[in-house]
Design a protein around this motif. Structure first.
Motif, mmCIF file in Angstrom:
data_model
loop_
_atom_site.group_PDB
_atom_site.id
_atom_site.type_symbol
_atom_site.label_atom_id
_atom_site.label_comp_id
_atom_site.label_asym_id
_atom_site.label_seq_id
_atom_site.Cartn_x
_atom_site.Cartn_y
_atom_site.Cartn_z
ATOM 1 N N LEU A 129 0.623 -0.881 -0.245
ATOM 2 C CA LEU A 129 0.014 0.362 -0.314
ATOM 3 C C LEU A 129 1.123 1.316 -0.027
ATOM 4 C CD1 LEU A 129 -2.914 1.304 -0.013
ATOM 5 C CD2 LEU A 129 -2.303 0.904 2.885
ATOM 6 N N MET A 130 1.931 1.703 0.702
ATOM 7 C CA MET A 130 2.558 2.328 0.669
ATOM 8 C C MET A 130 3.417 2.908 -0.617
ATOM 9 S SD MET A 130 4.573 1.440 3.992
ATOM 10 C CE MET A 130 5.695 3.227 4.153
ATOM 11 N N HIS A 131 4.367 2.013 -1.368
ATOM 12 C CA HIS A 131 4.188 2.212 -2.549
ATOM 13 C C HIS A 131 3.081 2.304 -3.618
ATOM 14 C CE1 HIS A 131 7.816 -0.386 -3.332
ATOM 15 N NE2 HIS A 131 7.351 -1.580 -2.921
ATOM 16 N N ASP A 132 2.118 2.563 -2.994
ATOM 17 C CA ASP A 132 0.944 3.186 -4.220
ATOM 18 C C ASP A 132 0.654 5.102 -3.138
ATOM 19 O OD1 ASP A 132 0.282 1.175 -5.704
ATOM 20 O OD2 ASP A 132 -0.761 0.309 -4.463
ATOM 21 N N VAL A 133 0.901 5.298 -2.324
ATOM 22 C CA VAL A 133 0.447 5.814 -1.388
ATOM 23 C C VAL A 133 1.102 7.152 -0.700
ATOM 24 C CG1 VAL A 133 -2.158 5.334 -0.694
ATOM 25 C CG2 VAL A 133 -0.432 4.857 0.586
ATOM 26 N N CYS A 134 2.858 6.807 -0.630
ATOM 27 C CA CYS A 134 3.675 7.460 0.387
ATOM 28 C C CYS A 134 4.946 6.722 -0.680
ATOM 29 C CB CYS A 134 3.710 7.288 1.773
ATOM 30 S SG CYS A 134 3.077 5.970 2.393
ATOM 31 N N PRO A 135 5.699 6.508 -1.242
ATOM 32 C CA PRO A 135 6.394 6.049 -1.953
ATOM 33 C C PRO A 135 7.356 6.566 -1.137
ATOM 34 C CG PRO A 135 5.555 7.581 -4.008
ATOM 35 C CD PRO A 135 4.488 7.538 -2.589
ATOM 36 N N GLY A 136 7.779 7.867 -0.423
ATOM 37 C CA GLY A 136 9.027 8.125 -0.312
ATOM 38 C C GLY A 136 9.230 7.848 1.191
ATOM 39 N N ALA A 137 8.112 7.296 2.044
ATOM 40 C CA ALA A 137 7.900 7.115 3.448
ATOM 41 C C ALA A 137 9.293 6.382 3.895
ATOM 42 C CB ALA A 137 7.191 7.329 3.465
ATOM 43 N N TRP A 138 9.768 6.537 5.076
ATOM 44 C CA TRP A 138 10.583 6.140 5.682
ATOM 45 C C TRP A 138 9.537 5.486 7.118
ATOM 46 C CZ3 TRP A 138 15.500 4.905 5.932
ATOM 47 C CH2 TRP A 138 16.614 6.086 5.313
ATOM 48 N N LEU A 139 9.862 3.693 6.495
ATOM 49 C CA LEU A 139 9.512 3.316 7.746
ATOM 50 C C LEU A 139 10.260 3.044 8.366
ATOM 51 C CD1 LEU A 139 6.822 0.987 7.989
ATOM 52 C CD2 LEU A 139 7.656 -0.603 6.503
ATOM 53 N N ILE A 140 9.451 2.766 9.626
ATOM 54 C CA ILE A 140 10.377 2.626 10.939
ATOM 55 C C ILE A 140 9.174 1.485 11.642
ATOM 56 C CG2 ILE A 140 10.930 3.199 13.293
ATOM 57 C CD1 ILE A 140 11.165 6.503 12.036
#
Length: 456
Positions: A129-140
């Motif tokens: 889902l992150m690939h679609d809606v927040c592709p530049g985010a850091w995941l912690i």
């Protein structure tokens, strides 16, 4: 800057929100999105944090949702802190192996294995889902087992901007600094290992290694302050192990202590959580928000004071430390680790932290994608693993064995492979028995049901 928290109906969320408020100017946060699949618990936790939300000092907007797409949309940072199956699944994770004389603990051994199998598919769904809606985010990632889940995302989620965090190393760091009478900023521990399997083999202050001095202090005191180890063991080891190493070095004692206690830590926490949320619901219905705060802080005190007591058979007394030194230890916990990381990634001032990160040559004998828990240099939008020196062979052997177990568990979760899951559990150093591993795995499948992958 938008920060999203997945699993925000958990009991740690109010502490995290409080820490965000204290740091809001440095973080530059404009939106905090709190997401959980349990709407009722999200509402109750929201009532605990409502004074912050309503305060004129709060300069960021808080939203709550059960929709992960809404929470993650346009996020710059995402913290995952969910528990698949809830605390009830932790009880299963811990009690099943105890029937066979094997450690029941939520992240180490079969408990961590079961939690990993349940959590990896869910985390990978969030990453898709992150690939679609927040592709530049850091995941912690704080969801346990933190290192294993982080590696699963690196290997199978195509998401390199991920780190795993744990407050264990930072708590050890703060404790050592307190014992040495130093500020944590002036103490630099050389730490290596995996999540919940690590050691400190030097402690630098003022360009000197203070570890020999600390070993002499431990020897003279006859105790290891705040840690579940015997003084003579630590001095013969010549290193300070992560507290979770207790389960490897004192395995039979840990199992016996839990059995003698009559319940696992998970059962204790489940009982306390059930009591807490029932009482919070009652106070919330009566609009007694001060009463909710009192209940919550009493809960935190009980939970903190009972940590690792059942497993070790003793409390970890720090009363010898002066109050002004004792007070800051563990004050922010994982919230401090996560927010320090976010600050450093957004800042021009580099910071050294101990986190779970892809190895990339830091430990030469491990693969580049193997996630290790080591010091890293965090700077603007970049994290650089720091090289690890010579590792004692007995530590390296244990690291390699546990790492191979992690590889197999990840593969089992991704491929739905029963036999890779069985092999992973069999080779774990706290199991080491095919027949017992099979009994444990089959009982997990029967009890966890839909929360477990469909292994075949």
């Amino acid at each position: 800057m938008k920060l999203a928290i997945i699993g925000a109906g958990g009991v740690r969320t109010p502490l995290l929100v409080q820490s965000i408020l204290k740091r809001q100017a440095r973080l530059g946060i404009t939106e905090l999105s709190l997401m959980d699949i349990d709407a009722e618990r999200l509402e109750l936790i929201g009532a605990l944090t409502s004074p912050i939300e309503d305060s004129p000092d709060t300069r960021f907007h808080i939203t709550r949702t059960t929709d992960p797409c809404l929470a993650l949309s346009a996020a710059d940072f995402v913290i995952t802190t969910f528990r698949v199956g809830g605390i009830e699944s932790r009880v299963i994770d811990e009690t099943v192996p105890l029937k066979y004389g094997v450690l029941g603990q939520e992240t180490t051994g079969p408990g961590g294995f079961a939690m990993g199998l349940r959590s990896i598919p869910v985390l990978l769904d969030y990453v898709r889902l992150m690939h679609d809606v927040c592709p530049g985010a850091w995941l912690i990632n704080f969801a346990n087992p933190s290192g294993m889940l982080t590696e699963a995302v690196i290997r199978h989620g195509n998401w390199p901007r991920i780190v795993g965090i744990c407050d264990g190393p930072s708590s050890i760091h703060e404790l050592i600094a307190a014992v040495l009478g130093k500020s944590p900023q002036d103490v630099h521990p050389d730490y290596f290992g995996l999540n919940h399997l690590g050691w400190i083999h030097s402690i630098t202050t003022d360009n000197h290694d203070r570890l020999p001095e600390l070993m002499e202090l431990i020897k003279s005191m006859g105790t290891v302050p705040g840690m579940p180890f015997d003084a003579d063991f630590i001095t013969s080891l010549g290193m300070i192990p992560n507290e979770y190493c207790y389960y490897y070095y004192y395995n039979k004692q840990a199992v016996n202590n839990i059995l003698q206690a009559g319940e696992s830590r998970g059962e204790q926490v489940a009982r306390e959580n059930l009591k807490l949320f029932a009482a919070l619901k009652e106070k919330h219905q009566a609009q007694d928000f001060d009463g909710m705060q009192s209940l919550y802080h009493e809960y935190l005190e009980r939970r903190g004071s009972s940590y690792m007591v059942k497993e070790t058979g003793r409390s970890h007394d720090l009363s010898f430390l002066p109050p002004n030194i004792l007070a800051p230890i563990g004050l922010e916990g994982y919230a401090g680790v996560a927010l320090n990381l976010i600050e450093a990634l957004n800042s021009s001032a580099p910071m050294v932290q101990i986190i779970n990160i892809a190895n990339h040559g830091a430990i030469p004998t491990l693969d580049d994608q193997d996630v290790v828990e080591i010091p890293v240099l965090v700077s603007t939008d970049h994290i650089q693993p720091m090289p690890v020196g010579n590792i004692p062979p007995h530590c390296m052997g244990l690291i390699q064995q546990v790492k191979e177990y992690e590889h197999l568990t990840i593969q089992a979760a991704v491929e739905n492979s029963y036999y890779k899951a069985l092999l992973a559990l069999t080779i774990h150093p706290l199991v080491r028995d095919y027949s017992i591993a099979r009994l444990i795995l089959d009982e997990y499948l029967a009890q966890h049901r839909s929360y477990f992958p469909s292994l075949h």
